[in-house]
Design a protein around this motif. Structure first.
Motif, PDB file in Angstrom:
ATOM      1  N   GLY A   1       0.797  -1.224   0.000  1.00 34.07           N
ATOM      2  CA  GLY A   1       0.000   0.000   0.000  1.00 34.07           C
ATOM      3  C   GLY A   1       0.828   1.270   0.000  1.00 34.07           C
ATOM      4  N   ASP A   2       2.118   1.162   0.206  1.00 33.43           N
ATOM      5  CA  ASP A   2       3.009   2.315   0.290  1.00 33.43           C
ATOM      6  C   ASP A   2       3.152   2.974  -1.085  1.00 33.43           C
ATOM      7  OD1 ASP A   2       4.890   4.159   1.057  1.00 33.43           O
ATOM      8  OD2 ASP A   2       6.532   2.723   1.273  1.00 33.43           O
ATOM      9  N   PRO A   3       2.945   4.328  -1.202  1.00 32.18           N
ATOM     10  CA  PRO A   3       3.072   4.992  -2.511  1.00 32.18           C
ATOM     11  C   PRO A   3       4.475   4.877  -3.104  1.00 32.18           C
ATOM     12  CG  PRO A   3       2.312   6.559  -0.826  1.00 32.18           C
ATOM     13  CD  PRO A   3       2.528   5.241  -0.159  1.00 32.18           C
ATOM     14  N   ASP A   4       5.517   4.903  -2.260  1.00 35.96           N
ATOM     15  CA  ASP A   4       6.873   4.737  -2.785  1.00 35.96           C
ATOM     16  C   ASP A   4       7.051   3.347  -3.385  1.00 35.96           C
ATOM     17  OD1 ASP A   4       7.744   7.278  -2.216  1.00 35.96           O
ATOM     18  OD2 ASP A   4       8.611   6.742  -0.273  1.00 35.96           O
TER      19      ASP A   4
ATOM     20  N   GLN B   1       6.301   0.725 -10.526  1.00 35.24           N
ATOM     21  CA  GLN B   1       5.972   1.338 -11.816  1.00 35.24           C
ATOM     22  C   GLN B   1       7.237   1.719 -12.577  1.00 35.24           C
ATOM     23  OE1 GLN B   1       3.647   4.914 -11.493  1.00 35.24           O
ATOM     24  NE2 GLN B   1       3.719   5.310 -13.688  1.00 35.24           N
ATOM     25  N   TRP B   2       8.213   2.302 -11.894  1.00 36.24           N
ATOM     26  CA  TRP B   2       9.384   2.839 -12.573  1.00 36.24           C
ATOM     27  C   TRP B   2      10.532   1.848 -12.709  1.00 36.24           C
ATOM     28  CZ3 TRP B   2       9.141   7.790  -9.124  1.00 36.24           C
ATOM     29  CH2 TRP B   2       8.106   8.624  -9.577  1.00 36.24           C
ATOM     30  N   PHE B   3      10.627   0.880 -11.797  1.00 35.47           N
ATOM     31  CA  PHE B   3      11.772  -0.030 -11.818  1.00 35.47           C
ATOM     32  C   PHE B   3      11.375  -1.491 -11.646  1.00 35.47           C
ATOM     33  CE2 PHE B   3      13.346   4.074 -10.250  1.00 35.47           C
ATOM     34  CZ  PHE B   3      14.303   4.340 -11.219  1.00 35.47           C
TER      35      PHE B   3
ATOM     36  N   LEU C   1      12.482  -4.626 -16.524  1.00 30.82           N
ATOM     37  CA  LEU C   1      13.690  -4.125 -17.180  1.00 30.82           C
ATOM     38  C   LEU C   1      13.359  -2.970 -18.117  1.00 30.82           C
ATOM     39  CD1 LEU C   1      16.712  -4.336 -17.656  1.00 30.82           C
ATOM     40  CD2 LEU C   1      16.248  -6.082 -19.380  1.00 30.82           C
ATOM     41  N   ASN C   2      12.268  -3.099 -18.870  1.00 29.42           N
ATOM     42  CA  ASN C   2      11.878  -2.019 -19.788  1.00 29.42           C
ATOM     43  C   ASN C   2      11.585  -0.724 -19.046  1.00 29.42           C
ATOM     44  OD1 ASN C   2      12.128  -3.607 -22.051  1.00 29.42           O
ATOM     45  ND2 ASN C   2       9.982  -4.198 -22.092  1.00 29.42           N
ATOM     46  N   SER C   3      10.831  -0.827 -17.954  1.00 28.87           N
ATOM     47  CA  SER C   3      10.501   0.387 -17.208  1.00 28.87           C
ATOM     48  C   SER C   3      11.739   0.976 -16.531  1.00 28.87           C
ATOM     49  CB  SER C   3       9.393   0.121 -16.186  1.00 28.87           C
ATOM     50  OG  SER C   3       9.803  -0.819 -15.219  1.00 28.87           O
ATOM     51  N   SER C   4      12.664   0.121 -16.101  1.00 30.47           N
ATOM     52  CA  SER C   4      13.911   0.626 -15.498  1.00 30.47           C
ATOM     53  C   SER C   4      14.740   1.390 -16.516  1.00 30.47           C
ATOM     54  CB  SER C   4      14.745  -0.527 -14.941  1.00 30.47           C
ATOM     55  OG  SER C   4      14.143  -1.083 -13.819  1.00 30.47           O
ATOM     56  N   ILE C   5      14.886   0.833 -17.695  1.00 29.81           N
ATOM     57  CA  ILE C   5      15.678   1.500 -18.737  1.00 29.81           C
ATOM     58  C   ILE C   5      15.013   2.813 -19.143  1.00 29.81           C
ATOM     59  CG2 ILE C   5      16.442   1.327 -21.145  1.00 29.81           C
ATOM     60  CD1 ILE C   5      16.905  -1.674 -20.595  1.00 29.81           C
ATOM     61  N   LEU C   6      13.692   2.812 -19.290  1.00 29.54           N
ATOM     62  CA  LEU C   6      12.975   4.038 -19.634  1.00 29.54           C
ATOM     63  C   LEU C   6      13.122   5.082 -18.528  1.00 29.54           C
ATOM     64  CD1 LEU C   6      11.137   5.617 -21.539  1.00 29.54           C
ATOM     65  CD2 LEU C   6       9.187   4.579 -20.349  1.00 29.54           C
TER      66      LEU C   6
ATOM     67  N   TYR D   1      13.113   9.958  -8.990  1.00 34.10           N
ATOM     68  CA  TYR D   1      13.501   8.550  -9.049  1.00 34.10           C
ATOM     69  C   TYR D   1      14.381   8.185  -7.856  1.00 34.10           C
ATOM     70  CZ  TYR D   1      11.794   8.549 -13.862  1.00 34.10           C
ATOM     71  OH  TYR D   1      11.015   8.640 -14.979  1.00 34.10           O
ATOM     72  N   TYR D   2      15.285   9.096  -7.503  1.00 38.28           N
ATOM     73  CA  TYR D   2      16.173   8.822  -6.376  1.00 38.28           C
ATOM     74  C   TYR D   2      15.389   8.689  -5.077  1.00 38.28           C
ATOM     75  CZ  TYR D   2      20.060   9.046  -3.146  1.00 38.28           C
ATOM     76  OH  TYR D   2      20.962   8.753  -2.157  1.00 38.28           O
ATOM     77  N   ASP D   3      14.388   9.531  -4.886  1.00 40.45           N
ATOM     78  CA  ASP D   3      13.567   9.436  -3.677  1.00 40.45           C
ATOM     79  C   ASP D   3      12.928   8.052  -3.551  1.00 40.45           C
ATOM     80  OD1 ASP D   3      14.179  12.037  -2.985  1.00 40.45           O
ATOM     81  OD2 ASP D   3      12.327  12.887  -3.808  1.00 40.45           O
ATOM     82  N   VAL D   4      12.519   7.480  -4.662  1.00 33.87           N
ATOM     83  CA  VAL D   4      11.908   6.154  -4.642  1.00 33.87           C
ATOM     84  C   VAL D   4      12.967   5.076  -4.424  1.00 33.87           C
ATOM     85  CG1 VAL D   4      10.665   4.475  -6.072  1.00 33.87           C
ATOM     86  CG2 VAL D   4       9.947   6.851  -6.037  1.00 33.87           C
ATOM     87  N   ILE D   5      14.123   5.226  -5.036  1.00 30.46           N
ATOM     88  CA  ILE D   5      15.197   4.234  -4.908  1.00 30.46           C
ATOM     89  C   ILE D   5      15.768   4.218  -3.490  1.00 30.46           C
ATOM     90  CG2 ILE D   5      17.565   3.743  -5.668  1.00 30.46           C
ATOM     91  CD1 ILE D   5      16.703   4.334  -8.461  1.00 30.46           C
ATOM     92  N   MET D   6      15.535   5.273  -2.734  1.00 25.61           N
ATOM     93  CA  MET D   6      16.075   5.336  -1.372  1.00 25.61           C
ATOM     94  C   MET D   6      15.551   4.216  -0.482  1.00 25.61           C
ATOM     95  SD  MET D   6      16.375   9.403  -0.576  1.00 25.61           S
ATOM     96  CE  MET D   6      16.746   9.109   1.131  1.00 25.61           C
ATOM     97  N   ILE D   7      14.429   3.581  -0.831  1.00 22.38           N
ATOM     98  CA  ILE D   7      13.952   2.465  -0.017  1.00 22.38           C
ATOM     99  C   ILE D   7      14.762   1.204  -0.275  1.00 22.38           C
ATOM    100  CG2 ILE D   7      11.640   3.407   0.227  1.00 22.38           C
ATOM    101  CD1 ILE D   7      10.635   1.495  -1.878  1.00 22.38           C
TER     102      ILE D   7
END
Length: 132
Positions: free
Chosen positions: A22-25, A31-33, A36-41, A56-62
């Protein structure tokens, strides 16, 4: 491509180890990573300015710190590479313009000398009264 594989792998490791559906991050991470296709995009958009890389970095911080560093290395490397390419194009363009200017100056100088020699020849022909 390699960076996309690594970050997608990190996302998959995180998914299997947590239950934050349920976490938005988490949803943005999927969605973003999530593939593989979404990660490259997403990496392309972050590099090219299609979307702010900070989002993107804010999301990757988890994810673990190694994926954060990997993402920052990708952004830094790709930004520097693009800047170097653009700088190279401008320098080459300026060099070509300079070369063309030099060729124009040399050509103009040759024409001036030819005109001077013709004028000088005309003067000597006028001074030659007996035609010898």
């Amino acid at each position: 491509f390699t960076f996309g594989i690594a970050i997608t792998n990190g996302t998959m490791e995180y998914i299997t180890g947590t239950s934050h559906w349920g976490d938005p991050d988490f949803e943005n991470l999927m969605q973003w990573f999530g593939t593989l296709n979404s990660s490259i995009l997403s990496l392309y958009q972050g590099m090219s300015g299609g979307k702010d890389w900070g989002e993107y970095y804010d999301v990757i911080m988890i994810l673990s710190g190694s994926y954060q560093v990997l993402f920052l290395l990708f952004i830094s490397f790709s930004t520097l590479a693009v800047v170097n390419i653009v700088t190279g194009i401008f320098v080459d363009s300026a060099f070509q313009c300079s070369r063309q200017d030099r060729e124009s100056l040399v050509s103009e100088e040759i024409l001036n000398r030819e005109k001077y020699l013709k004028d000088l020849k005309d003067v000597f022909e006028e001074m030659d009264e007996d035609g010898t």
